[in-house]
Enzyme design. Structure first.
Site, PDB file in Angstrom:
ATOM      1  N   LYS A  94      97.795  90.147  13.117  1.00  0.00           N
ATOM      2  CA  LYS A  94      98.723  91.026  13.841  1.00  0.00           C
ATOM      3  C   LYS A  94      99.581  91.827  12.873  1.00  0.00           C
ATOM      4  CE  LYS A  94     102.614  89.476  15.325  1.00  0.00           C
ATOM      5  NZ  LYS A  94     103.698  88.772  16.055  1.00  0.00           N
ATOM      6  N   ASP A 119     100.091  91.874  19.650  1.00  0.00           N
ATOM      7  CA  ASP A 119     101.200  90.926  19.824  1.00  0.00           C
ATOM      8  C   ASP A 119     101.189  90.427  21.260  1.00  0.00           C
ATOM      9  OD1 ASP A 119     102.249  92.982  21.365  1.00  0.00           O
ATOM     10  OD2 ASP A 119     104.054  93.250  20.159  1.00  0.00           O
TER      11      ASP A 119
END
Length: 232
Positions: free
Chosen positions: A130, A148
């Site tokens: 991420k 996310d």
């Protein structure tokens, strides 16, 4: 693309383009809500943003990088001094250790520079996929999707991918949109998750995607009450 992921149909890609237009109209000034002036700053503030608000990270960023402008400076920091700067972001002792270790690794492996490939970024301590994709997309302008919790939730509600499968979500969004749009789509999905498509009670009655979303009745459907739930 994972082998289990079916390529989108023409109808699905057209729907995705409609969703992109609707989100762009809703959030015309979309941008990453973490402030940064360099790849190093973004990498560090992304590390600090865990379990706290972006606003708190943005508040300490200028102080932190005025005191420690380079990776070498961060790596050589006295922990007690850095801890005092990082108190507002919470877990400041652990985050201080993380930042110093991350900076030291940058110095040791990359001469103090932030690498610009996914493979090199995820090899750094405390840098997951991420964060790596966030840095690639926003600091290096490399097409990437950073999944996310907001992106995962919105993508799942739009029936693009399973909510708990980060790599499937990343691949699904990549398949639905042109590479040139990936970073913009990513930012828009994050903003939509934060401001409208909340985890517990989404503002469905005030959502521009309602006509395109199979989950459009799971939240507050009354327009007036839904508007009161909007954030930002």
């Amino acid at each position: 693309m994972p082998s289990s992921l079916v390529a989108p149909s023409i109808a699905e890609t057209r729907r995705a383009r409609r969703i992109l237009r609707l989100l762009t109209a809703r959030y015309p000034d979309s941008r990453l809500e973490l402030d940064f002036d360099s790849p190093l700053q973004l990498l560090v503030v992304a590390t600090l943003a865990a379990q706290t608000l972006d606003e708190r990270v943005n508040a300490v960023r200028p102080v932190l990088f005025e005191r420690y402008p380079t990776a070498a400076d961060l790596a050589a920091a006295e922990p007690a001094e850095m801890e005092q700067i990082l108190v507002p972001v919470g877990y400041y002792r652990q985050k201080t250790r993380n930042v110093i270790k991350l900076a030291a690794t940058l110095v040791e492996r990359h001469g103090g520079e932030v690498p610009d490939t996914l493979e090199e970024l995820v090899a750094l301590p405390w840098v997951g996929r991420k964060t790596a994709n966030m840095v690639l997309g926003n600091a290096f302008a490399t097409p990437a999707i950073s999944v996310d919790t907001h992106v995962a939730r919105v993508a799942h509600r739009l029936d693009w991918a399973p909510e708990k499968d980060v790599e499937a979500t990343e691949a699904a969004i990549q398949a639905l949109f042109e590479r040139k749009d990936w970073v913009a789509v990513n930012l828009l999905l994050i903003l939509h998750g934060r401001r409208t498509c909340h985890s517990r009670k989404p503002a469905c009655g005030a959502c521009p995607l309602a006509a395109e979303c199979p989950s459009s009745t799971i939240g507050e459907t009354d327009p007036e009450k839904a508007r009161a739930l909007l954030k930002g």
